[in-house]
Design an enzyme around this catalytic site. Structure first.
Site, mmCIF file in Angstrom:
data_model
loop_
_atom_site.group_PDB
_atom_site.id
_atom_site.type_symbol
_atom_site.label_atom_id
_atom_site.label_comp_id
_atom_site.label_asym_id
_atom_site.label_seq_id
_atom_site.Cartn_x
_atom_site.Cartn_y
_atom_site.Cartn_z
ATOM 1 N N LYS A 135 0.831 -1.200 0.000
ATOM 2 C CA LYS A 135 0.000 0.000 0.000
ATOM 3 C C LYS A 135 0.870 1.257 0.000
ATOM 4 C CE LYS A 135 -3.880 -0.107 2.181
ATOM 5 N NZ LYS A 135 -4.223 -0.893 3.327
ATOM 6 N N ARG A 149 -3.542 2.726 8.682
ATOM 7 C CA ARG A 149 -3.835 1.446 8.021
ATOM 8 C C ARG A 149 -2.589 0.579 7.909
ATOM 9 N NH1 ARG A 149 -7.059 2.742 2.641
ATOM 10 N NH2 ARG A 149 -7.788 0.619 2.957
ATOM 11 N N GLY A 154 -7.952 -8.004 4.736
ATOM 12 C CA GLY A 154 -8.780 -8.087 5.939
ATOM 13 C C GLY A 154 -8.129 -8.735 7.146
ATOM 14 N N MET A 202 -5.362 -7.746 8.911
ATOM 15 C CA MET A 202 -4.820 -6.858 9.945
ATOM 16 C C MET A 202 -5.788 -5.696 10.185
ATOM 17 S SD MET A 202 -0.784 -6.867 9.164
ATOM 18 C CE MET A 202 -0.888 -6.659 7.419
ATOM 19 N N ARG A 237 -2.616 -1.614 -6.543
ATOM 20 C CA ARG A 237 -1.676 -2.744 -6.417
ATOM 21 C C ARG A 237 -2.055 -3.768 -7.476
ATOM 22 N NH1 ARG A 237 -4.284 -4.821 -0.739
ATOM 23 N NH2 ARG A 237 -6.286 -5.393 -1.578
ATOM 24 N N HIS A 291 -14.659 -9.633 1.343
ATOM 25 C CA HIS A 291 -13.575 -10.484 1.837
ATOM 26 C C HIS A 291 -13.687 -11.920 1.322
ATOM 27 C CE1 HIS A 291 -10.688 -12.127 4.532
ATOM 28 N NE2 HIS A 291 -11.566 -13.023 4.910
ATOM 29 N N SER A 333 20.162 -39.001 -10.160
ATOM 30 C CA SER A 333 18.863 -38.373 -9.941
ATOM 31 C C SER A 333 18.664 -38.292 -8.429
ATOM 32 C CB SER A 333 17.750 -39.201 -10.577
ATOM 33 O OG SER A 333 16.511 -38.609 -10.275
ATOM 34 N N CYS A 361 13.963 -36.350 -8.724
ATOM 35 C CA CYS A 361 12.669 -36.993 -8.958
ATOM 36 C C CYS A 361 11.849 -37.144 -7.686
ATOM 37 C CB CYS A 361 12.860 -38.335 -9.659
ATOM 38 S SG CYS A 361 13.802 -39.507 -8.693
ATOM 39 N N TYR A 395 17.463 -31.304 -14.972
ATOM 40 C CA TYR A 395 16.006 -31.390 -15.092
ATOM 41 C C TYR A 395 15.351 -31.640 -13.739
ATOM 42 C CZ TYR A 395 16.417 -36.471 -14.657
ATOM 43 O OH TYR A 395 16.670 -37.723 -14.189
HETATM 44 C C1 PEP Z 1 12.806 -40.348 -3.428
HETATM 45 O O1 PEP Z 1 13.199 -40.969 -2.450
HETATM 46 O O2 PEP Z 1 12.873 -39.121 -3.544
HETATM 47 C C2 PEP Z 1 12.211 -41.074 -4.554
HETATM 48 C C3 PEP Z 1 11.840 -40.439 -5.639
HETATM 49 O O3 PEP Z 1 11.994 -42.392 -4.389
HETATM 50 P P1 PEP Z 1 10.747 -43.001 -3.595
HETATM 51 O O4 PEP Z 1 9.829 -41.891 -3.284
HETATM 52 O O5 PEP Z 1 10.165 -44.029 -4.479
HETATM 53 O O6 PEP Z 1 11.435 -43.572 -2.397
#
Ligand code: PEP
Ligand code: MG
Length: 926
Positions: free
Chosen positions: A50, A120, A129, A131, A364, A482, A813, A880, A900
């Site tokens: 603000k 304010r 809403g 605060m 804003r 709100h 990974s 992963c 990745y």
């Molecule tokens: C992990 O441990 O991050 C993984 C991807 O393997 P899982 O979840 O199958 O143990």
């Protein structure tokens, strides 16, 4: 269809770089007025949203009442010094107040020409809403007469005074609102008045006297008459409201840090309630629910700002202002269009018109639904207001989840009559059992019920109930009330202002259209149209999912085409690849359609759970001899090969990472207790048949395999080492499937991944098996293909020994699920019980299984990357764990130099967007 594995989580982390250290310059108070401000739009950290907006608008020469902003740093000082503000800051406030008085040409407390101010809150991130705010500050027994004289309006002066005492009494002195309401009702009754507006000056004077008695009785002190004391007390109350329960809860939900504090804005009051030539309102430069390019908002004639947002009176649509006050309306349109161009984003603004003179009180970036975010971002590019690069920074990756949420089945929906219609505040299909309080919403949803929170109007205290409900339905309030604002932001379907609902919260029921709906009954509503029905209605997949699944042509879906366009822009800027975790061909196909260009984790054991496979797997586990085990594995081989073939085909030549068996074997066997019950039953029948023998054998093996800590036990690579024939079978299935698709012209390079490796020799052992079996399989197939062998880095030793492990591993990974479990020593399966308390007590800011712990687990990731690449500079590295779909974690993985991230299929769009924002080093909301 694959299940969603990740809940949406809104996360905004402050960007430390953008902090402007006010402390260094010693400045804590920033003035704005007469076309010049000390601050500007880039000072949100210090001035809050603000304060920085007011400064920017002042600098742009817009009509902004003058004032000053006490910085967020003062809030932090306030807490550090246990509610005390150093005298130097008090002096800075006093000198800014003097300047304000000079600029306004009015004096606080004056009997001639009193200055009134609003006090304010305003943090960096808007917290609608949550605060506190105090209006009309500066009035006392003398100043009220001054105000009367100046305005020639005694009714207005005394109404302002009584409102001030009420607000101050409630917010600063903690007196319940009811105590004041009670007196108001009493005066109305005594004077035969129906509405507040029926009270005249003398009645309001009487009310002021009664309110002052309430203060004296409840707060054990007189209502403060010294305006400077009022200001100090109000300032401290706003700082205190930073730590009220609902603000803390709001920050927890939206991952806003507790230590950024709120600024306090002290600003000359302008009045929208001086009569019918005055008004107040809020609006958006575009529709925040649908994204449509239309001037959008609402106003109330003869009212103060709080009346609009509190949802007590249902306001008029903003377009109607053009008919009532054409000049002010035209100016408002011009200013807000200019603001949108200037900020290159939709603006959410507040204004007041005092005697036909327009004042801007706030601007804003407007909060919007996921749907609107995509529409607006793509429209702004088409209008050449922003570039595609800027457009991708306008969409919060988590908001994309809303676009994938289900809607109602149109046929089912049509069959049921509309019970009533309210304002369509936040889109989406909501169906559930009616509850009337936020606490009950939480209680019922903890029992696994789906609930709709029905309220006369929502108040900020309802936030916890709104969070768990399927949707929010209110009887009063407008599109910017709100309930509407918070619902939209949460992506919660909401219908507000459904005036036909006669809600009886005491009896836990409402009546609509002659029907009574009791607590626990089902209602459904459509947040895009506002239609409410008394029934449970099945829902259908979102339009985008229908296109992705091939049920709807892209040409038929405007939102899909926009979504696709936005993500294709995002892809241009990101350097991180986005893969998916998918185990089966249909999941892989969905992931590909969402834009995943690789599978980062195929959990092969999930294939073992396929129909008819468990008995074969059990036979493999129960086998007493290697020969018997191989027999069972021979049966599994063609099944796995077909699955791999399907996944390879679905990914059309993109990398597919297949992990060898990981979980402890007992997971494939029946539970010990169940077997014991079965055996007891069979024994009781007296039959000593083959079934009983089989159960006893199973029980014996289950007992043999029993482990005290299975997650730390015989799993992952340890299984491959003790049962090499499993690795052999899986390798053969992978290579044979790959040969088959390669022969069909799809050039797939399978990546075979060994889990839970902590020792270089573990990987070496398994790699030898994979290479031997792959060579045999390729020879048999008469074709040579390329494949990689790599490992998961998911035990801390794996990271520490990454240099040696990379001698053999062709890729890494990170399995951040196990890595988090093992770094913290928190069981993945049990941590839920205490992590909630840890977060409540601020021992942990967030759940480390949902968003990466940068300091601990992140440090191990960095070590793994550094040591692995030292040995093998071109080492391909991904992640992963569940964190692969989390926006904040993706920013970290980008910085850590990964190639990745791999996310669940539904999170792939969000991951694409987050990865590109990470490459641009900006987070939405910063
Ligand atoms: C992990 O441990 O991050 C993984 C991807 O393997 P899982 O979840 O199958 O143990
Ligand atoms: Mg793991």
């Amino acid at each position: 269809m694959a299940k969603r594995t990740k809940q949406s989580s809104k996360r905004r982390t402050p960007n430390p770089k953008s902090r402007t250290p006010g402390a260094k310059s010693g400045k804590h108070v920033y003035f704005f007025g007469r076309g010049k401000a000390d601050g500007n739009r880039h000072m949100k950290d210090l001035l809050g949203g603000k304060g920085s907006g007011l400064a920017e608008m002042t600098n742009a020469g817009l009509p902004v009442p003058p004032g000053f902003t006490i910085s967020t740093e003062v809030c932090n000082i306030f807490y550090k010094q246990k509610g005390k503000i150093p005298s130097a800051i008090d002096a800075e406030i006093a000198s800014n107040l003097k300047k304000l008085e000079q600029t306004a040409g009015a004096t606080l407390g004056s009997t001639e020409n009193p200055l009134l101010v609003s006090v304010r809150s305003g943090a960096k991130f808007s917290m609608p809403g949550m605060m506190d705010t105090i209006l009309n500050l500066g009035l006392n027994d003398d100043a009220v007469e001054g105000l009367k004289g100046r305005t020639q309006n005694g009714r207005f002066a005394y109404d302002s005074y009584r409102r001030f005492i009420q607000m101050f009494g409630n917010v600063v002195l903690d007196i319940p609102k009811d105590a004041f309401e009670h007196e108001l009702e009493a005066v109305k009754k005594a004077r035969g008045a129906k509405l507040d507006t029926d009270l005249d000056e003398s009645a309001l004077g009487d009310l002021v006297a009664r309110y002052k008695s309430v203060v004296k009785a409840r707060a054990k002190r007189d209502f403060p008459q010294d305006p400077k004391e009022q200001l100090t007390m109000a300032r401290d109350a706003v700082f205190r409201s930073w730590m009220n329960a609902r603000a803390i809860e709001y920050r927890r939900i939206y991952d806003i840090p507790d230590d950024i504090g709120t600024a306090v804005n002290v600003q000359m009051m302008v009045f929208g309630n001086t009569g019918d030539r005055s008004a107040t309102g809020v609006g958006f430069t575009r529709n925040p629910a649908t994204g449509a390019k239309e001037f959008y908002g609402e106003f109330l004639i003869n009212a103060q700002g709080e009346d609009v947002v509190a949802g007590i009176r249902t306001p008029q649509p903003i377009r109607e202002l053009g008919g009532v006050m054409p000049k002010a309306y035209k100016q408002l349109r011009e200013i807000t269009t200019r603001l949108e161009k200037h900020y290159k984003d939709v603006q959410d603004f507040e204004f007041t018109i005092q005697d036909e003179q327009l004042y801007m009180l706030q601007t804003r970036s407007g909060k919007r639904t996921g749907h609107a975010a995509v529409v607006i971002a793509t429209d702004l590019v088409a209008e050449k207001l922003v570039t595609p690069k800027e457009a991708i920074l306008l969409v919060d990756p988590d908001a994309l989840d809303q676009l994938l949420a289900p809607g109602f089945d149109p046929d089912e929906w049509k069959k049921i009559p509309v019970a009533t219609k309210g304002l369509p505040a936040s889109p989406g299909a909501a169906s559930g059992q009616v509850v009337f309080t936020a606490d009950q919403a939480v209680e019922w949803s903890n029992q696994g019920k789906q609930v709709i929170l029905v309220r006369r109007e929502t108040v900020p205290d309802d936030i916890h109930g709104m969070f768990v409900a399927q949707g929010i339905l209110t009887a009063t309030g407008g599109m910017t009330s709100h309930a509407a604002v918070v619902g939209r932001q949460m992506g919660k379907p909401s219908v507000v202002g459904a005036g036909d609902l006669e809600i009886d919260e005491g009896r836990r029921q409402f009546r609509v259209n002659g029907k009574t709906v009791k607590e626990g009954d089902y209602v459904s509503f459509n947040g895009l149209t506002g239609e409410v029905k008394i029934a449970r209605v099945a829902s259908t997949p979102s339009e985008i999912l229908q296109v992705v699944d091939g049920a709807l042509a892209p040409a038929k879906s405007d939102i899909y085409r926009r979504f696709d366009k936005l993500l294709s822009w995002a892809d241009k800027f990101r350097t991180l690849g986005v893969y998916a975790n998918a185990d089966l061909p249909d999941q892989a196909a969905l992931a590909y359609a969402f834009g995943a260009r690789g599978i980062g984790l195929c959990r092969t054991e999930h294939m073992f759970f396929g129909e008819g496979r468990i008995p074969i797997v059990q036979r493999m586990i129960l086998a007493d001899t290697e020969a018997d085990r191989r027999k069972a594995l021979d049966e599994l081989l063609p099944l796995q090969r077909d699955d791999f073939y399907g996944v390879f085909k679905a990914m059309r030549g993109c990398p597919v990472t297949i992990r060898t068996i990981d979980p402890p074997l007992h997971e494939f066997l029946p539970k010990r207790e169940e077997l014991m019950v079965d055996i007891a039953k069979l024994e009781a029948t007296g039959k000593n048949g083959a079934e009983l023998d089989e159960k006893r054998r199973l029980l014996h093996r289950v007992e043999q395999l029993h482990e005290f800590n299975p997650m730390l036990g015989h799993r992952g690579v340890r299984l491959g080492i003790t049962y090499p024939e499993i690795t052999e079978m899986q390798t053969r299935a992978i290579i044979e499937a790959a040969c088959r698709v390669n022969r069909e012209g799809v050039k797939v390079v399978p990546e075979i991944m060994i889990p839970l490796v902590g020792l270089e020799k573990e990987l070496r052992d398994q790699k030898a098996i994979v290479d031997r079996v792959a060579a045999e399989a390729m020879k048999k197939e008469g074709i040579t293909i390329k494949y990689l062998v790599g490992t998961m880095i998911e035990v801390p030793r794996g990271s520490l020994a990454a240099g040696e492990i990379a001698e053999d591993a062709e890729f890494f990974s990170f399995g951040t699920n196990d890595m988090t479990q093992l770094t913290f020593g928190y069981s993945r399966d049990d941590a839920g019980k205490f992590l909630k308390i840890y977060q409540e007590r601020k021992i942990l800011d967030k759940d480390p299984f949902a968003s990466i712990d940068v300091e601990g687990v992140g440090a191990l990731v960095r070590i793994g990357v550094e040591r692995g690449r030292k040995t093998r500079p071109a080492l391909k590295i991904g992640i992963c764990g569940e964190h692969g779909g989390d926006a904040a974690s993706i920013h970290f993985f980008h910085q850590a130099g990964l190639n990745y991230v791999s996310a669940s299929p539904y999170r792939v769009p969000a991951a694409r967007l987050a990865a590109s924002q990470a490459a641009l080093a900006t987070r939405v909301g910063d």
